[in-house]
Design a protein around this motif. Structure first.
Motif, PDB file in Angstrom:
ATOM      1  N   SER A 325       0.818  -1.222   0.000  1.00  0.00           N
ATOM      2  CA  SER A 325       0.000   0.000   0.000  1.00  0.00           C
ATOM      3  C   SER A 325       0.849   1.267   0.000  1.00  0.00           C
ATOM      4  CB  SER A 325      -0.921   0.008   1.225  1.00  0.00           C
ATOM      5  OG  SER A 325      -0.155  -0.107   2.425  1.00  0.00           O
ATOM      6  N   GLN A 328       1.480   3.297  -3.624  1.00  0.00           N
ATOM      7  CA  GLN A 328       0.509   4.135  -4.326  1.00  0.00           C
ATOM      8  C   GLN A 328       0.761   5.609  -4.046  1.00  0.00           C
ATOM      9  OE1 GLN A 328      -3.554   2.996  -3.690  1.00  0.00           O
ATOM     10  NE2 GLN A 328      -4.343   4.350  -5.275  1.00  0.00           N
ATOM     11  N   GLU A 329       1.006   5.945  -2.781  1.00  0.00           N
ATOM     12  CA  GLU A 329       1.300   7.335  -2.451  1.00  0.00           C
ATOM     13  C   GLU A 329       2.654   7.758  -3.016  1.00  0.00           C
ATOM     14  OE1 GLU A 329       1.771  10.198   1.523  1.00  0.00           O
ATOM     15  OE2 GLU A 329       1.126   8.101   1.710  1.00  0.00           O
ATOM     16  N   GLY A 333      -0.439   8.289  -6.454  1.00  0.00           N
ATOM     17  CA  GLY A 333      -1.788   7.764  -6.574  1.00  0.00           C
ATOM     18  C   GLY A 333      -1.987   6.717  -7.647  1.00  0.00           C
ATOM     19  N   GLY A 335      -2.231   3.132  -9.506  1.00  0.00           N
ATOM     20  CA  GLY A 335      -2.608   1.807  -9.051  1.00  0.00           C
ATOM     21  C   GLY A 335      -1.520   0.795  -9.344  1.00  0.00           C
ATOM     22  N   TRP A 368      -2.308  -6.566  -6.742  1.00  0.00           N
ATOM     23  CA  TRP A 368      -0.918  -6.574  -7.187  1.00  0.00           C
ATOM     24  C   TRP A 368      -0.591  -7.872  -7.931  1.00  0.00           C
ATOM     25  CZ3 TRP A 368       3.310  -3.337  -7.263  1.00  0.00           C
ATOM     26  CH2 TRP A 368       3.123  -2.069  -6.710  1.00  0.00           C
TER      27      TRP A 368
END
Length: 518
Positions: A325, A328-329, A333, A335, A368
């Motif tokens: 996770s 993504q940042e 952003g 995917g 993923w």
């Protein structure tokens, strides 16, 4: 008897003459054998009866039912290993290979909750001794009687090291006194099974049980106990695993770190994310310059395997242990599919994609996994991430059954069966619907291409165990046309006949194992 037999004295002298040769004693081989026979009779006649030892305690009761009579007869046939006629000259013929159906019988019997018939437990233990792949299911079926017998026969002692104990051997998870007694006094196999039973009932209770003896357990036992925590792993396990990072065994520390990295919210995962994000981003890749004490504490292995660079080796371990996770940042952003498709600095794409694959499997992340798999119809080398079939098989295991089967079916239709063996192994059995049809059609295409069936022996063997029995009629229809003896077509016809016969026998086996109606 030959008079020369009197030239030998006691038994030790006979043994010496046999080892050194009769010529040195001016005797003959016949005289030596005669003397040995005479001494044997004397030794046996002179034996005094010994006191009888204590009788063993009866085997514990196993409350599970035995299979129906037809299924019991089938098990006896499978354990005998009869493969049918037609296998002379190295060819398997068209008859099913019964020894390869034994694992399926054991698995199906286990699902029905049966125990092995008492008369077949010795043969079942012999089969498990010869084939390690049979042991978990065979020992579960043998149950308490199997463990009881294993204590009486040294050849079956492997069951005491790796058996599950069988139904009826373990106390109820709610029986605190029984659990404590077996945990303190039981054999290692019984303790492993007990830990699994308690964990299935209450995960926290298993951790509490482990802590009572953790400091005094052997390193290899600590590793096995720790590995059993993979089932039901949760954030509640973090304090115990974090403490295990300081274990004196390197393997225990590494396993604890791996389990913690599978918990994206753990403190270790956060530390790994901070390190990984400092190395990888939209601007490029900068691997760590050193493996510091903090990295070592968190399970990073300092020395790389042969052929790997140190910094790339450290980077891969950081990325695979970071929560997916966090990326993504880091990539504004995007995917998973967009991140995987981004161009990376030369030389780093393979390393990062392999690490992301390991992270997706460890964290069981389907988004993923799908991104790293890419399109099944695209050439493997042109995919968005890994071209390794072994890594793709692991990624497939994260997807739902239907998605997994559909992806592999598409791969087979696009690329045939040559590279599909590992991928098929990741699919749920039986291969039904589109996947089963794709396999049968690909075998038919391979036949039409003029090859020989042994070029696909791995897939053929897998198909015998995994294809839906409903495909038997389709396969039988492929053998109706007459073929010339000795050619490739004849071998294919034989292979298809054997496959169809095996599928029908599997269907019969499952019908025999079905509990009788009311």
């Amino acid at each position: 008897m030959n008079a020369d037999t009197t030239t030998y004295g006691d038994w030790d002298e006979l043994v010496g003459a046999a080892l050194l040769g009769t010529e040195r004693r001016r005797g003959s081989p016949e005289a030596l054998l005669g003397a040995a026979a005479l001494q044997t009779v004397r030794r046996r006649a002179g034996l005094l009866p010994a006191e009888a030892g204590p009788r063993p305690e009866p085997a514990p009761r196993d409350p599970r039912p035995t299979p129906p009579e037809p299924a019991r007869q089938r098990l006896a046939q499978l354990l005998a290993g009869r493969t049918g006629a037609g296998s002379a000259g190295g060819r398997r013929g068209a008859a099913p290979d019964l020894t390869e159906l034994l694992p399926q019988w054991l698995a199906a019997a286990g699902l029905h909750g049966y125990r092995a018939p008492a008369s077949l437990v010795p043969a079942l233990l012999d089969a498990a001794r010869a084939r390690t792949d049979l042991r978990p299911q065979a020992l579960a079926l043998a149950g308490t009687r199997g463990l009881w017998l294993a204590r009486l026969n040294p050849e079956w002692r492997f069951a005491l090291r790796g058996g599950s104990g069988g139904a009826g051997e373990l106390p109820a998870a709610t029986d605190a006194a029984g659990v404590e007694r077996l945990w303190q006094e039981g054999l290692f196999a019984e303790r492993v099974a007990l830990l699994g039973l308690v964990r299935a009932h209450e995960a926290a209770a298993a951790i509490r049980l482990l802590t009572t003896t953790w400091a005094t357990e052997r390193a290899e036992d600590r590793l096995m106990f720790l590995d059993s925590l993979r089932v039901g792993l949760s954030d509640d396990d973090e304090p115990f695993l974090e403490a295990a990072l300081g274990d004196r065994s390197r393997n225990v520390r590494a396993t604890a770190a791996e389990l913690l990295s599978a918990l994206p919210g753990s403190a270790l995962a956060g530390r790994m994310a901070e390190r990984a994000l400092a190395c990888v981003g939209p601007e490029g890749v900068t691997p760590p310059a050193e493996c510091d004490a903090g990295m070592l504490h968190d399970g990073v292995v300092k020395r790389p395997p042969a052929g790997r660079g140190e910094r790339a080796w450290w980077l891969g371990q950081l990325v695979e242990s970071a929560p997916l996770s966090c990326w993504q940042e880091r990539f504004s952003g995007l995917g998973p599919a967009e991140i995987v498709a981004r161009p990376l600095a030369e030389g780093w794409a393979e390393e990062l994609h392999a690490a992301w694959c390991r992270a997706a499997v460890r964290q069981r992340d389907p988004a993923w996994s799908r991104a790293l798999l890419g399109s099944a119809s695209a050439p493997p080398a042109a995919g968005p991430a890994t071209a390794s079939l072994a890594e793709r098989a692991k990624l497939l295991s994260i997807l739902e059954e239907e998605q997994r089967a559909a992806w592999v079916a598409e791969f087979i239709r696009a690329h045939g069966l040559s590279e599909a063996f590992q991928l098929l192994g990741a699919c749920v059995v039986p291969w039904a619907g589109a996947l089963g049809r794709a396999v049968v059609e690909a075998l038919d295409s391979a036949r039409d291409a003029g090859g020989y069936p042994w070029s696909f022996s791995g897939v053929m063997g897998l198909a015998e165990r995994c294809l839906d029995p409903a495909e038997a009629d389709r396969l039988a229809a492929m053998t109706t046309e007459p073929v010339e003896a000795g050619g490739a077509a004849a071998y294919w016809a034989e292979a298809f006949q054997r496959l169809a016969a095996t599928l029908r026998l599997r269907a019969t086996m499952h019908a025999e194992l079905a509990p009788p109606g009311p």
